[in-house]
Design an enzyme around this catalytic site. Structure first.
Site, PDB file in Angstrom:
ATOM      1  N   TYR A  85      51.918  38.658  32.920  1.00  0.00           N
ATOM      2  CA  TYR A  85      50.943  38.288  31.883  1.00  0.00           C
ATOM      3  C   TYR A  85      49.640  39.073  32.062  1.00  0.00           C
ATOM      4  O   TYR A  85      49.134  39.694  31.119  1.00  0.00           O
ATOM      5  CB  TYR A  85      50.665  36.770  31.931  1.00  0.00           C
ATOM      6  CG  TYR A  85      49.287  36.443  31.421  1.00  0.00           C
ATOM      7  CD1 TYR A  85      49.008  36.500  30.062  1.00  0.00           C
ATOM      8  CD2 TYR A  85      48.242  36.155  32.309  1.00  0.00           C
ATOM      9  CE1 TYR A  85      47.723  36.266  29.600  1.00  0.00           C
ATOM     10  CE2 TYR A  85      46.975  35.923  31.856  1.00  0.00           C
ATOM     11  CZ  TYR A  85      46.712  35.978  30.494  1.00  0.00           C
ATOM     12  OH  TYR A  85      45.439  35.770  30.045  1.00  0.00           O
ATOM     13  N   HIS A  86      49.096  39.054  33.291  1.00  0.00           N
ATOM     14  CA  HIS A  86      47.832  39.765  33.520  1.00  0.00           C
ATOM     15  C   HIS A  86      48.001  41.263  33.275  1.00  0.00           C
ATOM     16  O   HIS A  86      47.094  41.941  32.806  1.00  0.00           O
ATOM     17  CB  HIS A  86      47.331  39.500  34.947  1.00  0.00           C
ATOM     18  CG  HIS A  86      46.820  38.101  35.179  1.00  0.00           C
ATOM     19  ND1 HIS A  86      47.586  37.107  35.726  1.00  0.00           N
ATOM     20  CD2 HIS A  86      45.609  37.541  34.945  1.00  0.00           C
ATOM     21  CE1 HIS A  86      46.874  35.987  35.818  1.00  0.00           C
ATOM     22  NE2 HIS A  86      45.669  36.218  35.344  1.00  0.00           N
ATOM     23  N   LYS A 118      47.478  42.369  29.794  1.00  0.00           N
ATOM     24  CA  LYS A 118      46.054  42.490  29.430  1.00  0.00           C
ATOM     25  C   LYS A 118      45.512  43.852  29.870  1.00  0.00           C
ATOM     26  O   LYS A 118      44.663  44.437  29.213  1.00  0.00           O
ATOM     27  CB  LYS A 118      45.247  41.365  30.081  1.00  0.00           C
ATOM     28  CG  LYS A 118      45.661  39.964  29.647  1.00  0.00           C
ATOM     29  CD  LYS A 118      45.001  39.567  28.343  1.00  0.00           C
ATOM     30  CE  LYS A 118      45.229  38.103  28.014  1.00  0.00           C
ATOM     31  NZ  LYS A 118      44.542  37.667  26.799  1.00  0.00           N
ATOM     32  N   THR A 138      41.120  39.427  30.660  1.00  0.00           N
ATOM     33  CA  THR A 138      41.064  38.471  31.759  1.00  0.00           C
ATOM     34  C   THR A 138      40.488  39.120  33.014  1.00  0.00           C
ATOM     35  O   THR A 138      40.724  40.309  33.273  1.00  0.00           O
ATOM     36  CB  THR A 138      42.469  37.894  32.062  1.00  0.00           C
ATOM     37  OG1 THR A 138      42.409  37.136  33.262  1.00  0.00           O
ATOM     38  CG2 THR A 138      43.521  38.963  32.243  1.00  0.00           C
ATOM     39  N   SER A 177      50.212  39.268  37.858  1.00  0.00           N
ATOM     40  CA  SER A 177      51.392  38.703  37.173  1.00  0.00           C
ATOM     41  C   SER A 177      51.710  39.615  36.002  1.00  0.00           C
ATOM     42  O   SER A 177      50.869  40.450  35.607  1.00  0.00           O
ATOM     43  CB  SER A 177      51.094  37.289  36.636  1.00  0.00           C
ATOM     44  OG  SER A 177      50.263  37.375  35.480  1.00  0.00           O
TER      45      SER A 177
HETATM   46  N1  USQ Z   1      46.114  27.171  41.698  1.00  0.00           N
HETATM   47  C1  USQ Z   1      46.200  26.204  42.682  1.00  0.00           C
HETATM   48  N2  USQ Z   1      46.756  25.006  42.351  1.00  0.00           N
HETATM   49  C2  USQ Z   1      47.208  24.721  41.087  1.00  0.00           C
HETATM   50  C3  USQ Z   1      47.108  25.700  40.102  1.00  0.00           C
HETATM   51  C4  USQ Z   1      46.564  26.919  40.437  1.00  0.00           C
HETATM   52  O1  USQ Z   1      45.802  26.428  43.836  1.00  0.00           O
HETATM   53  O2  USQ Z   1      47.698  23.602  40.896  1.00  0.00           O
HETATM   54  C5  USQ Z   1      45.480  28.463  42.019  1.00  0.00           C
HETATM   55  C6  USQ Z   1      46.328  29.676  41.674  1.00  0.00           C
HETATM   56  O3  USQ Z   1      47.226  29.999  42.713  1.00  0.00           O
HETATM   57  C7  USQ Z   1      45.269  30.740  41.421  1.00  0.00           C
HETATM   58  C8  USQ Z   1      44.073  29.941  40.882  1.00  0.00           C
HETATM   59  O4  USQ Z   1      44.326  28.574  41.210  1.00  0.00           O
HETATM   60  O5  USQ Z   1      44.884  31.345  42.619  1.00  0.00           O
HETATM   61  C9  USQ Z   1      43.877  30.057  39.386  1.00  0.00           C
HETATM   62  O6  USQ Z   1      45.072  29.690  38.751  1.00  0.00           O
HETATM   63  P1  USQ Z   1      45.126  29.262  37.210  1.00  0.00           P
HETATM   64  O7  USQ Z   1      46.513  28.785  36.920  1.00  0.00           O
HETATM   65  O8  USQ Z   1      43.992  28.364  36.877  1.00  0.00           O
HETATM   66  O9  USQ Z   1      44.779  30.652  36.500  1.00  0.00           O
HETATM   67  P2  USQ Z   1      45.660  31.918  36.140  1.00  0.00           P
HETATM   68  O10 USQ Z   1      47.125  31.731  36.325  1.00  0.00           O
HETATM   69  O11 USQ Z   1      45.049  33.088  36.846  1.00  0.00           O
HETATM   70  O12 USQ Z   1      45.441  32.073  34.576  1.00  0.00           O
HETATM   71  C10 USQ Z   1      44.398  31.416  33.859  1.00  0.00           C
HETATM   72  C11 USQ Z   1      44.780  31.403  32.390  1.00  0.00           C
HETATM   73  C12 USQ Z   1      44.881  32.832  31.909  1.00  0.00           C
HETATM   74  C13 USQ Z   1      43.568  33.559  32.210  1.00  0.00           C
HETATM   75  C14 USQ Z   1      43.242  33.486  33.684  1.00  0.00           C
HETATM   76  C15 USQ Z   1      41.890  34.056  34.055  1.00  0.00           C
HETATM   77  O13 USQ Z   1      46.000  30.714  32.205  1.00  0.00           O
HETATM   78  O14 USQ Z   1      45.174  32.826  30.517  1.00  0.00           O
HETATM   79  O15 USQ Z   1      43.686  34.915  31.838  1.00  0.00           O
HETATM   80  O16 USQ Z   1      43.188  32.093  34.073  1.00  0.00           O
HETATM   81  S1  USQ Z   1      41.904  34.794  35.643  1.00  0.00           S
HETATM   82  O17 USQ Z   1      42.459  33.852  36.604  1.00  0.00           O
HETATM   83  O18 USQ Z   1      40.557  35.170  35.990  1.00  0.00           O
HETATM   84  O19 USQ Z   1      42.762  35.970  35.563  1.00  0.00           O
END
Ligand code: USQ
Length: 390
Positions: A181-182, A185, A144, A179
């Site tokens: 989870y991260h 990875k 990720t 997190s």
């Molecule tokens: N966010 C909002 N509003 C929401 C949901 C999320 O503002 O209703 C924000 C979060 O705070 C964060 C961003 O949007 O800053 C991304 O959140 P996300 O829930 O889309 O992504 P994340 O929790 O980081 O995890 C997801 C996948 C995970 C993957 C990751 C890639 O669930 O499996 O590894 O995206 S990355 O984000 O590049 O690490």
């Protein structure tokens, strides 16, 4: 190619299995339905409830004439992995079989432990199954972009040259995950690098950003073939949540200021990237790291895009800034390199109004199933406080 796909029931796993089988590969999928179980336990059922793997594979055969072989089993059990590897003798293994939710991993101790044990055990078993039963096999592992965090310097593609006191060397780019989870990875990457440099396994580790979308050539053939689509606060990724909120007519839930910037990609580009990685296997002993996203957006920019596309369909959508449940920078520098896949030939599907409208239309078909109780964040990144969900 003979391909073993770990985590074949998932949001990415099932579309990948269909794509590869349609291209003529021999595809074996394995999954223990962990995400389905955790989703039920946390009241996070998907909008589109996919049939089980056997039924999906049967529907896929009826629609396309192609076969996907299904094992229901747990990759954290070495016996299951041995069975899969002996039977499939894979030339490549795609490892998606992890607990994928950052919020889930932050609920409390037992969820953190499950995430740590499951994710590390599956990576460990994948490595040893390759060493013992298929030493030439190319491991394609889903990491990720979140492994890097949001440093105040450009993010390189996996590796960085460091000069120190007149000498220089190449290292894994520094990691600072946001997190547990991260963090699993990050630990996976370290394990893979150890076994690549010491035992000579071949690995491509994909630093993927949040994925959006539903439509692939196969998933559109029948509703039974659509991917699991989560819009809840635990398993739903941000753009998929915003699309569902727009259809439900509730303001988009921007966490905090909304300047959090990430690298996003369309599900179709996940499929392309997997094909490109499969088609360019690495040498024995090599750990190749590729940053897998096509465009960066701040959360506020995503919200504006969704509002604009929704307006063309007559939907008037607002936004709400809810207190950020996560510990993350809400304004920050973000400049990740992503030339690896471009050099391999990736042709991105960018986030156009048309792409958003197509997704909104599919989600609209399920409007009556949207549960508004799944919209606000329930998990806070806070010390040892006991959550209602724990
Ligand atoms: N966010 C909002 N509003 C929401 C949901 C999320 O503002 O209703 C924000 C979060 O705070 C964060 C961003 O949007 O800053 C991304 O959140 P996300 O829930 O889309 O992504 P994340 O929790 O980081 O995890 C997801 C996948 C995970 C993957 C990751 C890639 O669930 O499996 O590894 O995206 S990355 O984000 O590049 O690490």
């Amino acid at each position: 190619m003979r391909i073993a796909l770990l985590g074949g029931d998932g949001y990415l796993g099932w579309p990948t299995a269909m794509d590869l089988a349609s291209k003529g590969h021999d595809v074996w999928v394995i999954d223990n339905y962990l995400r389905r179980t955790l989703a039920i336990q946390t009241g996070s059922e998907p909008l589109i409830c996919a049939p089980n793997l056997q039924l999906r594979a049967q529907r896929f055969r009826e629609e396309t004439g192609s076969e996907i072989r299904v094992h229901v089993g747990d990759c954290a059990s070495f016996e299951e992995m041995e069975r899969l590897f002996r039977e499939s003798q894979p030339e490549a293994v795609i490892h998606y079989a992890e607990q994928p939710s950052a919020p889930y991993s932050m609920i409390g101790r037992s969820q953190a432990r499950l995430t740590l044990q499951n994710n590390l055990s599956v990576t460990f078993n994948t490595i040893w199954a390759v060493l013992e039963f298929a030493p030439e096999c190319h491991i394609i592992k889903l990491g990720t972009m979140g492994e890097y965090g949001t440093p105040n310097i450009d993010i390189e593609e996996g590796w960085i040259e460091i000069s120190h006191k007149g000498r220089s060397d190449k290292f894994l780019y520094p990691r600072a995950a946001g997190s547990l989870y991260h963090t699993t990875k990050v630990l996976d990457t370290d394990l893979l690098w150890f076994y690549a440099r010491t035992y000579g396994i071949r690995v491509t580790d994909l630093m993927q950003g949040p994925v959006y979308g539903l439509a692939t050539p196969q998933s559109l053939m029948h509703d039974d073939l659509l991917p699991n689509f989560h819009y809840d606060d635990i398993f739903g990724t941000v753009l998929n949540r915003f699309l569902t909120q727009a259809v439900a007519g509730i303001p988009l839930t921007i966490y905090g200021e909304g300047g959090q910037t990430r690298g996003y990609l369309n599900l179709l580009d996940t499929l392309q990237c997997i094909n490109l990685a499969l088609g360019s296997p690495v040498q024995r002993g090599e750990l190749r790291i590729l940053n897998q996203f096509t465009e960066t957006f701040a959360v506020t920019e995503l919200a504006e895009r969704v509002q604009r596309a929704a307006a063309t369909m007559g939907l008037s959508v607002g936004v709400q800034h809810v207190p950020n449940p996560r510990k993350e920078k809400e304004r920050h520098y973000y400049q990740p390199v992503h030339t690896g896949f471009a050099n391999l030939g990736l042709r991105p599907h960018l986030l156009s109004d048309e792409a958003l409208s197509e997704m909104l239309e599919i989600v609209s078909r399920y409007r009556k199933d949207i549960d508004l109780a799944k919209m606000l964040p329930r998990v806070r990144w806070s010390s040892t406080e006991t959550h209602a969900l724990a």
